[in-house]
Motif scaffolding. Sequence first.
Motif, PDB file in Angstrom:
ATOM      1  N   GLU A  25       0.809  -1.216   0.000  1.00  0.00           N
ATOM      2  CA  GLU A  25       0.000   0.000   0.000  1.00  0.00           C
ATOM      3  C   GLU A  25       0.842   1.267   0.000  1.00  0.00           C
ATOM      4  O   GLU A  25       0.314   2.353  -0.087  1.00  0.00           O
ATOM      5  CB  GLU A  25      -0.938   0.001   1.201  1.00  0.00           C
ATOM      6  N   SER A  26       2.138   1.139   0.132  1.00  0.00           N
ATOM      7  CA  SER A  26       2.988   2.330   0.136  1.00  0.00           C
ATOM      8  C   SER A  26       3.144   2.857  -1.283  1.00  0.00           C
ATOM      9  O   SER A  26       2.832   2.194  -2.253  1.00  0.00           O
ATOM     10  CB  SER A  26       4.354   1.997   0.724  1.00  0.00           C
ATOM     11  N   ALA A  27       3.678   4.051  -1.393  1.00  0.00           N
ATOM     12  CA  ALA A  27       3.851   4.654  -2.709  1.00  0.00           C
ATOM     13  C   ALA A  27       4.765   3.810  -3.574  1.00  0.00           C
ATOM     14  O   ALA A  27       4.542   3.666  -4.767  1.00  0.00           O
ATOM     15  CB  ALA A  27       4.411   6.070  -2.566  1.00  0.00           C
ATOM     16  N   GLY A  28       5.804   3.226  -2.976  1.00  0.00           N
ATOM     17  CA  GLY A  28       6.717   2.393  -3.747  1.00  0.00           C
ATOM     18  C   GLY A  28       6.071   1.095  -4.191  1.00  0.00           C
ATOM     19  O   GLY A  28       6.394   0.550  -5.232  1.00  0.00           O
ATOM     20  N   GLY A  29       5.127   0.569  -3.403  1.00  0.00           N
ATOM     21  CA  GLY A  29       4.477  -0.687  -3.743  1.00  0.00           C
ATOM     22  C   GLY A  29       3.327  -0.521  -4.713  1.00  0.00           C
ATOM     23  O   GLY A  29       2.843  -1.477  -5.289  1.00  0.00           O
ATOM     24  N   ALA A  30       2.866   0.725  -4.901  1.00  0.00           N
ATOM     25  CA  ALA A  30       1.704   0.940  -5.758  1.00  0.00           C
ATOM     26  C   ALA A  30       1.973   0.549  -7.196  1.00  0.00           C
ATOM     27  O   ALA A  30       1.068   0.142  -7.909  1.00  0.00           O
ATOM     28  CB  ALA A  30       1.269   2.401  -5.696  1.00  0.00           C
ATOM     29  N   SER A  31       3.203   0.644  -7.653  1.00  0.00           N
ATOM     30  CA  SER A  31       3.492   0.338  -9.047  1.00  0.00           C
ATOM     31  C   SER A  31       3.326  -1.150  -9.343  1.00  0.00           C
ATOM     32  O   SER A  31       3.213  -1.534 -10.492  1.00  0.00           O
ATOM     33  CB  SER A  31       4.910   0.789  -9.396  1.00  0.00           C
ATOM     34  N   ARG A  32       3.324  -1.991  -8.323  1.00  0.00           N
ATOM     35  CA  ARG A  32       3.176  -3.423  -8.545  1.00  0.00           C
ATOM     36  C   ARG A  32       1.724  -3.818  -8.766  1.00  0.00           C
ATOM     37  O   ARG A  32       1.444  -4.943  -9.137  1.00  0.00           O
ATOM     38  CB  ARG A  32       3.738  -4.197  -7.367  1.00  0.00           C
ATOM     39  N   TRP A  33       0.794  -2.953  -8.531  1.00  0.00           N
ATOM     40  CA  TRP A  33      -0.615  -3.266  -8.657  1.00  0.00           C
ATOM     41  C   TRP A  33      -1.125  -2.816 -10.016  1.00  0.00           C
ATOM     42  O   TRP A  33      -0.642  -1.858 -10.587  1.00  0.00           O
ATOM     43  CB  TRP A  33      -1.408  -2.574  -7.547  1.00  0.00           C
ATOM     44  N   ALA A  34      -2.127  -3.489 -10.526  1.00  0.00           N
ATOM     45  CA  ALA A  34      -2.717  -3.135 -11.816  1.00  0.00           C
ATOM     46  C   ALA A  34      -3.569  -1.879 -11.675  1.00  0.00           C
ATOM     47  O   ALA A  34      -4.159  -1.630 -10.636  1.00  0.00           O
ATOM     48  CB  ALA A  34      -3.565  -4.286 -12.325  1.00  0.00           C
ATOM     49  N   SER A  35      -3.642  -1.126 -12.754  1.00  0.00           N
ATOM     50  CA  SER A  35      -4.476   0.082 -12.734  1.00  0.00           C
ATOM     51  C   SER A  35      -5.942  -0.298 -12.875  1.00  0.00           C
ATOM     52  O   SER A  35      -6.288  -1.388 -13.346  1.00  0.00           O
ATOM     53  CB  SER A  35      -4.076   1.016 -13.876  1.00  0.00           C
ATOM     54  N   ARG A  36      -6.795   0.616 -12.498  1.00  0.00           N
ATOM     55  CA  ARG A  36      -8.238   0.386 -12.635  1.00  0.00           C
ATOM     56  C   ARG A  36      -8.625   0.182 -14.087  1.00  0.00           C
ATOM     57  O   ARG A  36      -9.437  -0.680 -14.411  1.00  0.00           O
ATOM     58  CB  ARG A  36      -9.013   1.563 -12.060  1.00  0.00           C
ATOM     59  N   GLY A  37      -8.040   0.979 -14.971  1.00  0.00           N
ATOM     60  CA  GLY A  37      -8.354   0.856 -16.392  1.00  0.00           C
ATOM     61  C   GLY A  37      -7.983  -0.508 -16.945  1.00  0.00           C
ATOM     62  O   GLY A  37      -8.731  -1.107 -17.719  1.00  0.00           O
ATOM     63  N   ALA A  65      -7.610   4.476 -18.509  1.00  0.00           N
ATOM     64  CA  ALA A  65      -6.187   4.135 -18.498  1.00  0.00           C
ATOM     65  C   ALA A  65      -5.343   5.291 -19.031  1.00  0.00           C
ATOM     66  O   ALA A  65      -4.229   5.517 -18.565  1.00  0.00           O
ATOM     67  CB  ALA A  65      -5.940   2.870 -19.313  1.00  0.00           C
ATOM     68  N   ARG A  66      -5.857   6.026 -19.981  1.00  0.00           N
ATOM     69  CA  ARG A  66      -5.129   7.184 -20.523  1.00  0.00           C
ATOM     70  C   ARG A  66      -4.954   8.275 -19.478  1.00  0.00           C
ATOM     71  O   ARG A  66      -4.000   9.034 -19.520  1.00  0.00           O
ATOM     72  CB  ARG A  66      -5.851   7.737 -21.746  1.00  0.00           C
ATOM     73  N   ARG A  67      -5.903   8.373 -18.550  1.00  0.00           N
ATOM     74  CA  ARG A  67      -5.816   9.387 -17.499  1.00  0.00           C
ATOM     75  C   ARG A  67      -4.848   8.976 -16.396  1.00  0.00           C
ATOM     76  O   ARG A  67      -4.469   9.809 -15.584  1.00  0.00           O
ATOM     77  CB  ARG A  67      -7.191   9.629 -16.870  1.00  0.00           C
ATOM     78  N   GLY A  68      -4.488   7.684 -16.331  1.00  0.00           N
ATOM     79  CA  GLY A  68      -3.604   7.217 -15.270  1.00  0.00           C
ATOM     80  C   GLY A  68      -4.250   7.358 -13.919  1.00  0.00           C
ATOM     81  O   GLY A  68      -3.818   8.143 -13.086  1.00  0.00           O
ATOM     82  N   ASP A  69      -5.295   6.598 -13.674  1.00  0.00           N
ATOM     83  CA  ASP A  69      -6.122   6.787 -12.489  1.00  0.00           C
ATOM     84  C   ASP A  69      -5.660   6.041 -11.241  1.00  0.00           C
ATOM     85  O   ASP A  69      -6.366   5.992 -10.260  1.00  0.00           O
ATOM     86  CB  ASP A  69      -7.565   6.406 -12.809  1.00  0.00           C
ATOM     87  N   GLY A  70      -4.494   5.465 -11.224  1.00  0.00           N
ATOM     88  CA  GLY A  70      -3.985   4.849 -10.003  1.00  0.00           C
ATOM     89  C   GLY A  70      -4.231   3.364  -9.921  1.00  0.00           C
ATOM     90  O   GLY A  70      -4.635   2.726 -10.882  1.00  0.00           O
ATOM     91  N   ILE A  71      -4.012   2.834  -8.728  1.00  0.00           N
ATOM     92  CA  ILE A  71      -4.103   1.395  -8.551  1.00  0.00           C
ATOM     93  C   ILE A  71      -5.552   0.938  -8.442  1.00  0.00           C
ATOM     94  O   ILE A  71      -6.444   1.704  -8.077  1.00  0.00           O
ATOM     95  CB  ILE A  71      -3.300   0.925  -7.320  1.00  0.00           C
ATOM     96  N   PHE A  72      -5.754  -0.335  -8.738  1.00  0.00           N
ATOM     97  CA  PHE A  72      -7.095  -0.917  -8.731  1.00  0.00           C
ATOM     98  C   PHE A  72      -7.589  -1.196  -7.316  1.00  0.00           C
ATOM     99  O   PHE A  72      -8.721  -0.906  -6.973  1.00  0.00           O
ATOM    100  CB  PHE A  72      -7.082  -2.208  -9.554  1.00  0.00           C
ATOM    101  N   VAL A  73      -6.730  -1.794  -6.499  1.00  0.00           N
ATOM    102  CA  VAL A  73      -7.154  -2.192  -5.164  1.00  0.00           C
ATOM    103  C   VAL A  73      -5.962  -2.129  -4.207  1.00  0.00           C
ATOM    104  O   VAL A  73      -4.830  -2.384  -4.590  1.00  0.00           O
ATOM    105  CB  VAL A  73      -7.769  -3.617  -5.190  1.00  0.00           C
ATOM    106  N   ARG A  74      -6.235  -1.804  -2.977  1.00  0.00           N
ATOM    107  CA  ARG A  74      -5.215  -1.824  -1.932  1.00  0.00           C
ATOM    108  C   ARG A  74      -5.313  -3.161  -1.198  1.00  0.00           C
ATOM    109  O   ARG A  74      -6.340  -3.829  -1.235  1.00  0.00           O
ATOM    110  CB  ARG A  74      -5.441  -0.670  -0.955  1.00  0.00           C
ATOM    111  N   TRP A  75      -4.250  -3.534  -0.527  1.00  0.00           N
ATOM    112  CA  TRP A  75      -4.206  -4.830   0.145  1.00  0.00           C
ATOM    113  C   TRP A  75      -5.327  -4.970   1.163  1.00  0.00           C
ATOM    114  O   TRP A  75      -5.957  -6.020   1.274  1.00  0.00           O
ATOM    115  CB  TRP A  75      -2.840  -5.033   0.786  1.00  0.00           C
TER     116      TRP A  75
END
Length: 171
Positions: free
Chosen positions: A6-18, A79-89
């Motif tokens: 859930e940290s900022a560094g770990g967010a890149s490992r999660w899929a985006s909502r798009g 996905a073009r807007r870059g809306d962040g991660i899909f789900v947190r742990w």
Amino acid sequence: MASGPESAGGASRWASRGAIDAVVGTVAFAVGAIVVFDSMSMGAGWANGSPQPGYFPLRIGAIICLAATSIVVRAVLRARRGDGIFVRWSQLRRVLAVFGPMLAYILAIAWLGIYVASALFVAGFMRVAGRYGWAKSLVVGAAAGAVLFWLFEIQFLVPLPKGPLEGWLGY
């Protein structure tokens, strides 16, 4: 600073909502397409003054395909807007808390039948998630199974998967 998924560094490992929406939309479209093509093989028109067996399923499949297309288009735009991660742990844990028992319920249907498995599922969820007492959970679970049996087997005459209890009762 927090670490983990859930940290900022770990967010890149999660899929985006798009991306997740695009996958779900694509799978839903495939299901709708299967329904459409299967319906056409059964006959999806009108014959002898009534609909053929595939008439309504074809239309439902087409609606699923249209809705799925809308989901995919919106997912691409998201996905073009870059809306962040899909789900947190923490959110995923709550989903898995339901998914595990649901999977156990589905597997239990094969051995216990749908009515007994449903009664146990309802009682289990009342006990664990609702924190009700054992007596109330078991009574409501048994009542739910009995009502489902009465509704489908006796009223609608729809045979659903049965287990040893129904066999013992003569059904």
